[in-house]
Design a protein around this motif. Structure first.
Motif, PDB file in Angstrom:
ATOM      1  N   GLY A  44     -68.362  42.065  73.421  1.00 40.60           N
ATOM      2  CA  GLY A  44     -69.162  42.510  72.295  1.00 40.60           C
ATOM      3  C   GLY A  44     -69.495  41.434  71.280  1.00 40.60           C
ATOM      4  O   GLY A  44     -70.170  41.707  70.277  1.00 40.60           O
ATOM      5  N   THR A  48     -76.032  45.305  76.625  1.00 42.37           N
ATOM      6  CA  THR A  48     -76.439  44.987  75.257  1.00 42.37           C
ATOM      7  C   THR A  48     -75.617  43.844  74.669  1.00 42.37           C
ATOM      8  O   THR A  48     -76.080  43.161  73.751  1.00 42.37           O
ATOM      9  CB  THR A  48     -76.304  46.220  74.338  1.00 42.37           C
ATOM     10  OG1 THR A  48     -74.950  46.696  74.398  1.00 42.37           O
ATOM     11  CG2 THR A  48     -77.257  47.333  74.789  1.00 42.37           C
ATOM     12  N   THR A  49     -74.402  43.672  75.195  1.00 41.55           N
ATOM     13  CA  THR A  49     -73.556  42.570  74.732  1.00 41.55           C
ATOM     14  C   THR A  49     -72.741  42.011  75.897  1.00 41.55           C
ATOM     15  O   THR A  49     -72.590  42.666  76.938  1.00 41.55           O
ATOM     16  CB  THR A  49     -72.559  43.016  73.626  1.00 41.55           C
ATOM     17  OG1 THR A  49     -71.659  43.985  74.176  1.00 41.55           O
ATOM     18  CG2 THR A  49     -73.284  43.582  72.427  1.00 41.55           C
ATOM     19  N   SER A 109     -82.132  43.880  71.365  1.00 39.66           N
ATOM     20  CA  SER A 109     -80.825  44.104  71.978  1.00 39.66           C
ATOM     21  C   SER A 109     -80.996  44.831  73.304  1.00 39.66           C
ATOM     22  O   SER A 109     -81.658  45.866  73.369  1.00 39.66           O
ATOM     23  CB  SER A 109     -79.939  44.939  71.034  1.00 39.66           C
ATOM     24  OG  SER A 109     -78.715  45.280  71.654  1.00 39.66           O
ATOM     25  N   THR A 114     -74.667  39.095  71.579  1.00 41.22           N
ATOM     26  CA  THR A 114     -75.716  40.082  71.820  1.00 41.22           C
ATOM     27  C   THR A 114     -76.659  39.612  72.914  1.00 41.22           C
ATOM     28  O   THR A 114     -77.112  38.459  72.908  1.00 41.22           O
ATOM     29  CB  THR A 114     -76.537  40.329  70.534  1.00 41.22           C
ATOM     30  OG1 THR A 114     -75.669  40.867  69.532  1.00 41.22           O
ATOM     31  CG2 THR A 114     -77.691  41.295  70.787  1.00 41.22           C
ATOM     32  N   ASP A 135     -72.789  36.969  63.888  1.00 44.98           N
ATOM     33  CA  ASP A 135     -72.382  38.252  64.447  1.00 44.98           C
ATOM     34  C   ASP A 135     -73.020  38.558  65.799  1.00 44.98           C
ATOM     35  O   ASP A 135     -72.589  39.478  66.496  1.00 44.98           O
ATOM     36  CB  ASP A 135     -72.700  39.375  63.452  1.00 44.98           C
ATOM     37  CG  ASP A 135     -71.974  39.169  62.128  1.00 44.98           C
ATOM     38  OD1 ASP A 135     -70.906  38.522  62.130  1.00 44.98           O
ATOM     39  OD2 ASP A 135     -72.487  39.633  61.087  1.00 44.98           O
ATOM     40  N   LYS A 136     -74.048  37.772  66.161  1.00 46.52           N
ATOM     41  CA  LYS A 136     -74.669  37.932  67.486  1.00 46.52           C
ATOM     42  C   LYS A 136     -74.222  36.837  68.454  1.00 46.52           C
ATOM     43  O   LYS A 136     -74.527  36.892  69.649  1.00 46.52           O
ATOM     44  CB  LYS A 136     -76.195  37.941  67.369  1.00 46.52           C
ATOM     45  CG  LYS A 136     -76.735  39.170  66.637  1.00 46.52           C
ATOM     46  CD  LYS A 136     -78.258  39.192  66.627  1.00 46.52           C
ATOM     47  CE  LYS A 136     -78.773  40.459  65.946  1.00 46.52           C
ATOM     48  NZ  LYS A 136     -80.259  40.515  65.925  1.00 46.52           N
TER      49      LYS A 136
END
Length: 293
Positions: free
Chosen positions: A207, A202-203, A192, A210, A79-80
């Motif tokens: 998105g 931050t991303t 982050s 990260t 997810d990152k």
């Protein structure tokens, strides 16, 4: 008379054969068994110092997925879109004359259906495709060097961090190897929000990746040998740094030295878990004050 001649002829023939076999044995190529064994022995397990987060290769382990490659091992966070940490062994056996390949590529070893970063995922982001395991640590072959350009080995890193501070420590690590040492290097990122050429973010990649706030590295320095984890003592040099992921960093990596304990507190990892616990207590609390070049 014929019998005597026959016996003499047989004796001559046997003698000739014996001499021939002896010459063949003397001229037979020597198999460099020891050299091969030694070469292989110096390419040791990338997780010899432990698996910092207890990563596993289960495809349902989305946040701590273990990828074990010939060139390094890593824990990947789906997810990152980047590794939690990468661990590798560095010795003279990994170094050669292979040039930098620059062939950034998605990692097909990730489970089906997972987001796979590509080279273009970082385009226009203002952040470098920052290697965890450096290209210059894997110059023994094209395959070894190409592996470092897999995107699972990358983190969004500020240019000054990647090209100055981080590069300085990477170069110093290879200097230590040239002095007769072998190293175990574990590095990663956490948090982050970082500042790149285009400012704070931050991303990136819509998105999907990260941007970390911090980049860290731990280096265990040992003279060349075997049974490496058991050779770590309270006198073993361990270098640990923790750098903010921004453009204001000093060019010298020594300014960011910290303890392994401090990195573990920030990440929740057990970084040198294969080392004797009593030894760990000493070396992980200490901040390195050795040379930096």
């Amino acid at each position: 008379m014929k019998l005597t001649f026959s016996r003499i002829s047989s004796l001559v023939l046997l003698t000739a054969l014996a001499v021939s076999c002896s010459k063949d044995e003397q001229n037979a190529p020597t198999v460099p068994t020891a050299a091969v064994v030694n070469q292989d022995a110096t390419r040791d397990s990338h997780l010899a110092m432990g698996n910092p987060s207890g990563a596993t290769s289960s495809s349902t382990n989305y946040t701590n997925y273990l990828l074990s490659k010939s060139q390094f091992a890593l824990s990947y966070h789906r997810d990152k879109g980047k590794p939690n940490w990468v661990s590798w062994h560095l010795s003279s056996a990994w170094l050669g004359s292979t040039p930098r390949q620059d062939n950034f590529a998605a990692d097909g070893a990730l489970p089906s259906g997972w987001f796979r970063a590509t080279s273009s995922s970082y385009t226009g982001s203002g952040f470098d495709r920052g290697h965890n395991c450096p290209s210059a640590d894997r110059t023994g072959s094209v395959a070894d060097n190409s592996a470092t350009f897999l995107m699972t080995n990358m983190m969004p890193q500020s240019a000054n961090n990647n090209q100055r501070t981080w590069a300085g420590l990477e170069n110093y690590c290879r200097t230590l190897v040239n002095q007769g040492n072998e190293l175990y290097v574990i590095c990663g990122s956490y948090g982050s929000g970082g500042t790149g050429l285009n400012g704070y973010a931050t991303t990136i990649a819509g998105g999907k990746i990260t941007v970390p706030s911090n980049c860290w590295k731990v280096v265990v320095v040992l003279p060349e040998g075997s049974s490496d984890a058991s050779r770590v003592t309270t006198a073993t040099r361990v270098i640990a740094i923790n750098t903010p992921n921004n453009q204001t960093l000093a060019s010298t990596w020594g300014s960011y030295r910290t303890s392994v304990d401090a990195i573990e507190a920030a990440t929740g990892y057990n970084i040198l878990s294969a080392v004797n616990s009593t030894v760990q207590a000493t070396i992980e609390a200490r901040v390195d004050n050795g040379p930096t070049n």
